[in-house]
Motif scaffolding. Sequence first.
Motif, PDB file in Angstrom:
ATOM      1  N   MET A   1       4.049  -4.111 -10.365  1.00 29.04           N
ATOM      2  CA  MET A   1       4.420  -2.919 -10.119  1.00 29.04           C
ATOM      3  C   MET A   1       3.531  -1.935  -9.279  1.00 29.04           C
ATOM      4  N   ILE A   2       3.955  -1.248  -8.311  1.00 26.04           N
ATOM      5  CA  ILE A   2       3.293  -0.486  -7.388  1.00 26.04           C
ATOM      6  C   ILE A   2       3.463   0.930  -8.199  1.00 26.04           C
ATOM      7  N   LEU A   3       2.543   1.483  -8.234  1.00 30.13           N
ATOM      8  CA  LEU A   3       2.507   3.155  -8.806  1.00 30.13           C
ATOM      9  C   LEU A   3       1.571   4.058  -8.228  1.00 30.13           C
ATOM     10  N   HIS A   4       2.066   5.341  -8.295  1.00 32.93           N
ATOM     11  CA  HIS A   4       1.431   6.631  -7.977  1.00 32.93           C
ATOM     12  C   HIS A   4       0.515   6.930  -8.947  1.00 32.93           C
TER      13      HIS A   4
ATOM     14  N   LYS B   1      -3.188   9.451 -10.519  1.00 30.85           N
ATOM     15  CA  LYS B   1      -4.193  10.180 -10.186  1.00 30.85           C
ATOM     16  C   LYS B   1      -5.565   9.653 -10.612  1.00 30.85           C
ATOM     17  N   SER B   2      -5.555   8.460 -10.988  1.00 27.97           N
ATOM     18  CA  SER B   2      -6.911   7.821 -11.265  1.00 27.97           C
ATOM     19  C   SER B   2      -8.071   7.883 -10.226  1.00 27.97           C
ATOM     20  N   ALA B   3      -9.021   7.976 -10.599  1.00 32.10           N
ATOM     21  CA  ALA B   3     -10.364   7.914  -9.466  1.00 32.10           C
ATOM     22  C   ALA B   3     -10.438   6.542  -8.807  1.00 32.10           C
ATOM     23  N   LYS B   4     -10.034   5.518  -9.244  1.00 33.47           N
ATOM     24  CA  LYS B   4     -10.038   4.402  -8.924  1.00 33.47           C
ATOM     25  C   LYS B   4      -9.290   4.218  -7.564  1.00 33.47           C
ATOM     26  N   ALA B   5      -7.967   4.890  -7.502  1.00 32.30           N
ATOM     27  CA  ALA B   5      -7.060   4.938  -6.423  1.00 32.30           C
ATOM     28  C   ALA B   5      -7.304   6.025  -5.332  1.00 32.30           C
ATOM     29  N   THR B   6      -8.242   6.969  -5.477  1.00 34.38           N
ATOM     30  CA  THR B   6      -8.261   8.081  -4.639  1.00 34.38           C
ATOM     31  C   THR B   6      -8.725   7.615  -3.116  1.00 34.38           C
ATOM     32  N   CYS B   7      -9.344   6.410  -2.997  1.00 27.90           N
ATOM     33  CA  CYS B   7      -9.595   6.049  -1.548  1.00 27.90           C
ATOM     34  C   CYS B   7      -8.258   5.452  -1.147  1.00 27.90           C
ATOM     35  N   SER B   8      -7.189   5.277  -1.669  1.00 28.33           N
ATOM     36  CA  SER B   8      -5.958   4.448  -1.124  1.00 28.33           C
ATOM     37  C   SER B   8      -4.787   5.689  -1.142  1.00 28.33           C
ATOM     38  N   GLY B   9      -5.176   7.147  -1.324  1.00 26.88           N
ATOM     39  CA  GLY B   9      -3.844   7.968  -1.437  1.00 26.88           C
ATOM     40  C   GLY B   9      -3.271   7.872  -2.766  1.00 26.88           C
ATOM     41  N   GLY B  10      -3.979   7.517  -3.816  1.00 28.48           N
ATOM     42  CA  GLY B  10      -3.299   7.403  -4.952  1.00 28.48           C
ATOM     43  C   GLY B  10      -2.290   6.169  -5.143  1.00 28.48           C
TER      44      GLY B  10
ATOM     45  N   ALA C   1      -1.544   2.267  -6.123  1.00 32.91           N
ATOM     46  CA  ALA C   1      -2.235   1.166  -6.587  1.00 32.91           C
ATOM     47  C   ALA C   1      -1.157   0.366  -7.165  1.00 32.91           C
ATOM     48  N   ILE C   2      -1.586  -1.215  -7.360  1.00 36.84           N
ATOM     49  CA  ILE C   2      -0.521  -2.235  -7.759  1.00 36.84           C
ATOM     50  C   ILE C   2      -1.064  -2.811  -9.179  1.00 36.84           C
ATOM     51  N   MET C   3      -0.349  -3.326  -9.718  1.00 39.28           N
ATOM     52  CA  MET C   3      -0.886  -3.851 -11.176  1.00 39.28           C
ATOM     53  C   MET C   3       0.353  -5.134 -11.237  1.00 39.28           C
ATOM     54  N   ASP C   4      -0.423  -6.150 -11.769  1.00 41.43           N
ATOM     55  CA  ASP C   4       0.219  -7.567 -11.952  1.00 41.43           C
ATOM     56  C   ASP C   4       0.611  -7.337 -13.631  1.00 41.43           C
TER      57      ASP C   4
ATOM     58  N   ILE D   1      -3.983  -0.014  -3.326  1.00 39.56           N
ATOM     59  CA  ILE D   1      -3.623  -0.629  -2.322  1.00 39.56           C
ATOM     60  C   ILE D   1      -3.391   0.238  -1.094  1.00 39.56           C
ATOM     61  N   ARG D   2      -4.059  -0.095   0.289  1.00 47.11           N
ATOM     62  CA  ARG D   2      -4.157   0.753   1.256  1.00 47.11           C
ATOM     63  C   ARG D   2      -3.011   0.424   2.430  1.00 47.11           C
ATOM     64  N   THR D   3      -2.734   1.366   3.295  1.00 50.06           N
ATOM     65  CA  THR D   3      -1.951   0.995   4.443  1.00 50.06           C
ATOM     66  C   THR D   3      -2.613  -0.363   5.180  1.00 50.06           C
ATOM     67  N   ASN D   4      -1.532  -1.102   5.678  1.00 55.93           N
ATOM     68  CA  ASN D   4      -1.885  -2.589   6.259  1.00 55.93           C
ATOM     69  C   ASN D   4      -2.451  -3.406   5.196  1.00 55.93           C
ATOM     70  N   ASP D   5      -2.596  -3.334   4.013  1.00 48.49           N
ATOM     71  CA  ASP D   5      -2.978  -4.402   2.826  1.00 48.49           C
ATOM     72  C   ASP D   5      -1.690  -5.170   2.940  1.00 48.49           C
ATOM     73  N   GLU D   6      -1.924  -6.610   2.827  1.00 44.84           N
ATOM     74  CA  GLU D   6      -0.836  -7.654   2.866  1.00 44.84           C
ATOM     75  C   GLU D   6      -0.664  -8.121   1.428  1.00 44.84           C
ATOM     76  N   LEU D   7       0.643  -8.163   0.711  1.00 42.65           N
ATOM     77  CA  LEU D   7       0.762  -8.609  -0.506  1.00 42.65           C
ATOM     78  C   LEU D   7       1.403  -9.884  -0.483  1.00 42.65           C
ATOM     79  N   ARG D   8       0.955 -10.733  -1.511  1.00 40.75           N
ATOM     80  CA  ARG D   8       1.825 -12.071  -1.546  1.00 40.75           C
ATOM     81  C   ARG D   8       2.052 -12.253  -2.889  1.00 40.75           C
ATOM     82  N   ILE D   9       3.382 -12.422  -3.371  1.00 42.05           N
ATOM     83  CA  ILE D   9       3.921 -12.307  -4.788  1.00 42.05           C
ATOM     84  C   ILE D   9       4.062 -13.718  -5.262  1.00 42.05           C
ATOM     85  N   GLY D  10       3.208 -14.267  -6.192  1.00 39.38           N
ATOM     86  CA  GLY D  10       3.243 -15.745  -6.793  1.00 39.38           C
ATOM     87  C   GLY D  10       3.032 -16.581  -5.620  1.00 39.38           C
ATOM     88  N   ALA D  11       3.476 -17.679  -5.540  1.00 30.28           N
ATOM     89  CA  ALA D  11       3.443 -18.660  -4.466  1.00 30.28           C
ATOM     90  C   ALA D  11       4.395 -18.616  -3.306  1.00 30.28           C
TER      91      ALA D  11
END
Length: 178
Positions: free
Chosen positions: A104-107, A109-118, A120-123, A146-156
């Motif tokens: 799940m990608i989510l918006h 307010k957590s301080a953990k995601a302030t560097c990425s514009g709020g 984040a992704i969660m398995d 997660i930030r702009t230009n991050d590359e995600l890979r789901i599963g295998a």
Amino acid sequence: EEDAFWGSSRGRGQNQLGRLLMEIRGNIQEGTELQFYLVMNCELETESLKRPPIELHERKLDANGNVEFSKVHRLQGSGTFKLGKLPTNSLVAAHPSVSREHAMILHTKSAKATCSGGVAIMDLGSKAGLAIGGRQLEHSWVMEPIRTNDELRIGASTRTYTVKVNLTSQIEQLEQQR
């Protein structure tokens, strides 16, 4: 002797534990339990102006490294976006290693995601996992910015999803409110 915690008073009472379990069961069936978890534990962003649109650029390469398939997935209008096999997900990935509700990608307010514009992704407890920029996430149910230009890979799956967070669109919306 009174035991107000368990709902008995002077030998009479109600089954509070049973009532609580029935409420939890009802919430799970209605699908509100996950939403409540996200609001309470992930500090889900509720203001639509603070949720920038996200694009996931899907690519599949052939054996020679040439782009065989590409598609852009636009995610906006919600605080959360599920990725997985189910047709109701915001991004449907049909690879055999992908779970029905994989991530799940989510918006937030957590301080953990302030560097990425709020953003984040969660398995969501998948067996095959999730990778960001080639780094496999170690734990499920933990937000990872997660930030702009991050590359995600789901599963295998060999498909990659490049993240584009459209902060300029968010700035334009805020300027229109003036």
